[in-house]
Design a protein around this motif. Structure first.
Motif, PDB file in Angstrom:
ATOM      1  N   GLN A 190       4.804  16.713  -6.376  1.00 42.28           N
ATOM      2  CA  GLN A 190       5.463  15.443  -6.972  1.00 42.28           C
ATOM      3  C   GLN A 190       6.883  15.329  -6.437  1.00 42.28           C
ATOM      4  OE1 GLN A 190       6.189  15.612 -11.276  1.00 42.28           O
ATOM      5  NE2 GLN A 190       4.761  13.825 -11.582  1.00 42.28           N
ATOM      6  N   ARG A 191       7.385  16.550  -6.501  1.00 44.02           N
ATOM      7  CA  ARG A 191       8.984  16.375  -6.006  1.00 44.02           C
ATOM      8  C   ARG A 191       9.008  15.773  -4.735  1.00 44.02           C
ATOM      9  NH1 ARG A 191      12.754  18.156 -10.053  1.00 44.02           N
ATOM     10  NH2 ARG A 191      12.175  19.953 -10.840  1.00 44.02           N
ATOM     11  N   LEU A 192       7.994  15.919  -3.906  1.00 48.59           N
ATOM     12  CA  LEU A 192       7.897  15.339  -2.380  1.00 48.59           C
ATOM     13  C   LEU A 192       7.489  14.125  -2.381  1.00 48.59           C
ATOM     14  CD1 LEU A 192       7.030  18.689  -0.518  1.00 48.59           C
ATOM     15  CD2 LEU A 192       9.574  17.614  -0.753  1.00 48.59           C
ATOM     16  N   LEU A 193       7.400  13.338  -3.335  1.00 43.65           N
ATOM     17  CA  LEU A 193       6.836  12.043  -3.441  1.00 43.65           C
ATOM     18  C   LEU A 193       6.828  10.777  -2.320  1.00 43.65           C
ATOM     19  CD1 LEU A 193       8.286   9.821  -6.287  1.00 43.65           C
ATOM     20  CD2 LEU A 193       9.431  11.556  -5.052  1.00 43.65           C
ATOM     21  N   ILE A 194       8.260  11.036  -1.839  1.00 46.32           N
ATOM     22  CA  ILE A 194       8.536  10.132  -0.770  1.00 46.32           C
ATOM     23  C   ILE A 194       8.080  10.556   0.810  1.00 46.32           C
ATOM     24  CG2 ILE A 194      10.559   9.076   0.574  1.00 46.32           C
ATOM     25  CD1 ILE A 194      10.590   8.088  -2.330  1.00 46.32           C
ATOM     26  N   LEU A 195       8.159  11.709   0.824  1.00 42.85           N
ATOM     27  CA  LEU A 195       7.425  12.539   2.123  1.00 42.85           C
ATOM     28  C   LEU A 195       6.054  12.285   2.205  1.00 42.85           C
ATOM     29  CD1 LEU A 195       8.179  13.681   4.668  1.00 42.85           C
ATOM     30  CD2 LEU A 195       8.260  15.971   3.533  1.00 42.85           C
ATOM     31  N   VAL A 196       5.289  12.847   0.935  1.00 45.08           N
ATOM     32  CA  VAL A 196       3.958  12.514   0.878  1.00 45.08           C
ATOM     33  C   VAL A 196       3.311  11.385   0.889  1.00 45.08           C
ATOM     34  CG1 VAL A 196       1.724  13.295  -0.549  1.00 45.08           C
ATOM     35  CG2 VAL A 196       3.863  15.031  -0.408  1.00 45.08           C
ATOM     36  N   GLY A 197       4.263  10.404   0.214  1.00 42.91           N
ATOM     37  CA  GLY A 197       3.660   8.917   0.157  1.00 42.91           C
ATOM     38  C   GLY A 197       3.560   8.506   1.262  1.00 42.91           C
ATOM     39  N   LEU A 198       4.715   8.686   2.182  1.00 44.91           N
ATOM     40  CA  LEU A 198       4.757   8.073   3.514  1.00 44.91           C
ATOM     41  C   LEU A 198       3.562   8.614   4.436  1.00 44.91           C
ATOM     42  CD1 LEU A 198       8.041   7.585   5.487  1.00 44.91           C
ATOM     43  CD2 LEU A 198       6.298   8.834   6.592  1.00 44.91           C
ATOM     44  N   CYS A 237       0.797  -1.169  -0.069  1.00 41.57           N
ATOM     45  CA  CYS A 237       0.143  -0.068  -0.021  1.00 41.57           C
ATOM     46  C   CYS A 237       0.807   1.302   0.250  1.00 41.57           C
ATOM     47  CB  CYS A 237      -0.893  -0.033   1.358  1.00 41.57           C
ATOM     48  SG  CYS A 237      -1.962   1.426   1.440  1.00 41.57           S
ATOM     49  N   THR A 238       1.909   1.079   0.779  1.00 45.68           N
ATOM     50  CA  THR A 238       2.888   2.364   0.862  1.00 45.68           C
ATOM     51  C   THR A 238       3.721   2.483  -0.605  1.00 45.68           C
ATOM     52  OG1 THR A 238       3.359   1.989   3.104  1.00 45.68           O
ATOM     53  CG2 THR A 238       4.998   3.419   1.837  1.00 45.68           C
ATOM     54  N   VAL A 239       3.808   1.442  -1.162  1.00 45.16           N
ATOM     55  CA  VAL A 239       4.585   1.505  -2.522  1.00 45.16           C
ATOM     56  C   VAL A 239       3.539   2.151  -3.253  1.00 45.16           C
ATOM     57  CG1 VAL A 239       5.199   0.210  -4.529  1.00 45.16           C
ATOM     58  CG2 VAL A 239       5.916  -0.324  -2.281  1.00 45.16           C
ATOM     59  N   LEU A 240       2.316   1.585  -3.369  1.00 45.87           N
ATOM     60  CA  LEU A 240       1.192   2.390  -4.206  1.00 45.87           C
ATOM     61  C   LEU A 240       1.072   3.638  -3.959  1.00 45.87           C
ATOM     62  CD1 LEU A 240      -1.032   1.927  -6.420  1.00 45.87           C
ATOM     63  CD2 LEU A 240      -2.441   1.315  -4.543  1.00 45.87           C
ATOM     64  N   CYS A 241       0.981   4.192  -2.697  1.00 45.81           N
ATOM     65  CA  CYS A 241       1.030   5.618  -2.410  1.00 45.81           C
ATOM     66  C   CYS A 241       2.188   6.573  -2.982  1.00 45.81           C
ATOM     67  CB  CYS A 241       0.892   5.834  -0.760  1.00 45.81           C
ATOM     68  SG  CYS A 241      -0.691   5.375   0.055  1.00 45.81           S
ATOM     69  N   VAL A 242       3.392   5.978  -2.527  1.00 46.90           N
ATOM     70  CA  VAL A 242       4.280   6.724  -3.140  1.00 46.90           C
ATOM     71  C   VAL A 242       4.338   6.705  -5.068  1.00 46.90           C
ATOM     72  CG1 VAL A 242       7.083   6.733  -3.662  1.00 46.90           C
ATOM     73  CG2 VAL A 242       5.799   6.127  -1.366  1.00 46.90           C
ATOM     74  N   GLY A 243       3.818   5.843  -5.459  1.00 42.18           N
ATOM     75  CA  GLY A 243       3.674   5.561  -6.854  1.00 42.18           C
ATOM     76  C   GLY A 243       2.631   6.588  -7.427  1.00 42.18           C
ATOM     77  N   LEU A 244       1.589   6.484  -6.807  1.00 46.73           N
ATOM     78  CA  LEU A 244       0.526   7.664  -7.058  1.00 46.73           C
ATOM     79  C   LEU A 244       0.748   9.003  -7.254  1.00 46.73           C
ATOM     80  CD1 LEU A 244      -2.626   5.941  -5.560  1.00 46.73           C
ATOM     81  CD2 LEU A 244      -2.160   5.977  -8.042  1.00 46.73           C
TER      82      LEU A 244
END
Length: 430
Positions: free
Chosen positions: A195-203, A178-185
């Motif tokens: 979009q630049r903060l994909l790791i932080l926002v996805g987490l 689910c986390t992988v999917l969040c980061v991917g989305l």
């Protein structure tokens, strides 16, 4: 040329697009701070985990990672984008020389610190030699086929750590995905700085989903928020003094070989991603990492190395501004004095951190393949094929060579194996 670059400001509109921000450029202040926070998050899991495994104070490790990164930044003249965090290469040997049981504070911490300082000194000495001898020999030893394989190996070697950490139970495994999917989305559908903060926002999204499913619906292990409430806002890290025992120093000093191998691969990866030749700063980078490790050891911190996690973040954001790492380092220094923040990080579920690690480590591995593509490496050439194939398996399988009490792990074995194989298989006419 000035010692430090004159960082050119990129406009806010450009900063929001998926365009490259070079090492000698800078984003507007708000974006720079946001990117700095993201890099802190990327390195935090590993930088905290390593000291916990060795019985070091994790808050001190965070603090020294910030100090070490600033020292590295100064040594390379602000021209090599890298973050220095706790090195996993020391864990086995530190446990061996201290007899650490694996629980709580390491009572023989000083002995390990003396060995860490010795390792840093060797690494710095190698850097001085590289500065004096030049870097032309590096190109001969590490052409694109070797560099690409080594960079890919860094990600593949770390992959089992991420996967094993999230497969203890079925719920954690699904949450990691689910986390992988969040980061991917976020990476695909978000726009601008988000979009630049994909790791932080996805987490953050995955953390919220985990809390709803566990604390809310009772499906898994709930997050314990009481540790945040009980933690102090301010606290001085547990500084410690080194003890210099020749046997421990002799055992830990050769870890410098691994640090050099990691630095070499990381700098080559950044060079490939930025399109800038960073070889002239190679020796200074080795010295910077060595001195950072020495300073860290003097005050009770772990040995330091350039972090693959942060290279993964750069690979996906295309932001290489070295000022971002200054901000990240300053944040780490401040957070090192805040047990409250350490408690917040401790509440991040292992499944969520593991999912983020899967993405970041995968990005590192793909960066290696990107080096091959960009340099048009010819895999119809059997020499290139054998070098790449053997290197990938040695690293991914964590092939370890033991020389007495010293163990050369998968990344080190793969790196030196690739260099040696490429040299041995050199045809009479190429």
């Amino acid at each position: 040329m000035a010692y430090f670059p004159k960082w050119r400001l990129r406009s806010a509109s450009l900063a929001g697009e998926a365009q490259v921000v070079a090492a000698d450029e800078r984003l507007p202040a708000p974006q720079t701070v946001a990117m700095g926070v993201q890099h802190v998050v990327a390195m935090f899991g590993a930088t905290v985990l390593a000291p916990l495994l060795m019985g070091f104070d994790p808050n001190l490790a965070i603090f020294m990672s910030g100090i070490g990164t600033l020292l590295f930044f100064v040594l390379v003249g602000g021209r090599v984008p890298s973050y220095l965090g706790s090195s996993f290469a020391f864990i086995g040997l530190v446990i061996a020389v201290t007899g650490y049981s694996g629980q709580g504070h390491n009572a023989n911490l000083g002995v390990a610190l003396g060995g860490i300082i010795a390792c840093g000194a060797v690494s710095a000495l190698i850097g001085v030699i590289v500065m004096a001898a030049g870097t032309a020999w590096i190109e001969r030893l590490m052409p694109p086929v070797v560099t690409g394989a080594v960079v890919a190996v860094i990600g593949l070697n770390l992959a089992p750590i991420a996967v094993k950490g999230v497969t203890a139970n079925n719920f954690d495994a699904w949450m990691a995905l689910c986390t992988v999917l969040c980061v991917g989305l976020v990476a695909v559908y978000a726009r601008g700085m988000l979009q630049r903060l994909l790791i932080l926002v996805g987490l953050a999204l995955a953390y919220l989903i985990y809390a709803l499913l566990t604390n809310g619906a009772g499906l898994g292990k709930a997050i314990d928020f009481s540790i945040i409430a009980n933690a102090a806002w301010f606290g001085v890290p547990a500084f410690a003094s080194p003890v210099f025992k020749p046997e421990a120093m002799t055992l830990l000093a050769p870890v410098a070989i691994i640090l050099i191998a990691e630095n070499l691969g990381h700098i080559k990866a950044v060079s490939a991603m930025t399109g800038q030749n960073l070889d002239p700063y190679m020796g200074r980078a080795f010295v910077g990492d060595g001195l950072a490790t020495i300073v860290s050891g003097i005050f009770g911190g772990t040995g330091l190395t350039t972090y693959a996690e942060n290279i993964g973040v750069m690979a996906v954001t295309k932001i290489y501004s070295t000022l971002v790492f200054v901000v990240a380092a300053l944040i780490a220094i401040v957070l090192g004095f805040s047990p409250k923040f350490g408690a917040v990080i401790q509440t991040i579920p292992g499944a969520v951190l593991g999912g983020v690690s899967i993405v970041v480590f995968g990005l590192i591995a793909v960066s290696g393949a990107r080096i091959w593509v960009q340099n048009k490496v010819d895999f119809s050439n059997n020499r290139n094929l054998i070098v790449a194939a053997v290197t990938l398996v040695l690293g991914a399988g964590d092939f370890t060579l033991k020389l007495g009490g010293f163990a050369l792990g998968g990344i080190g074995t793969a790196t030196f194996g690739a260099i040696i194989l490429h040299a041995i298989l050199r045809p009479a006419k190429s």
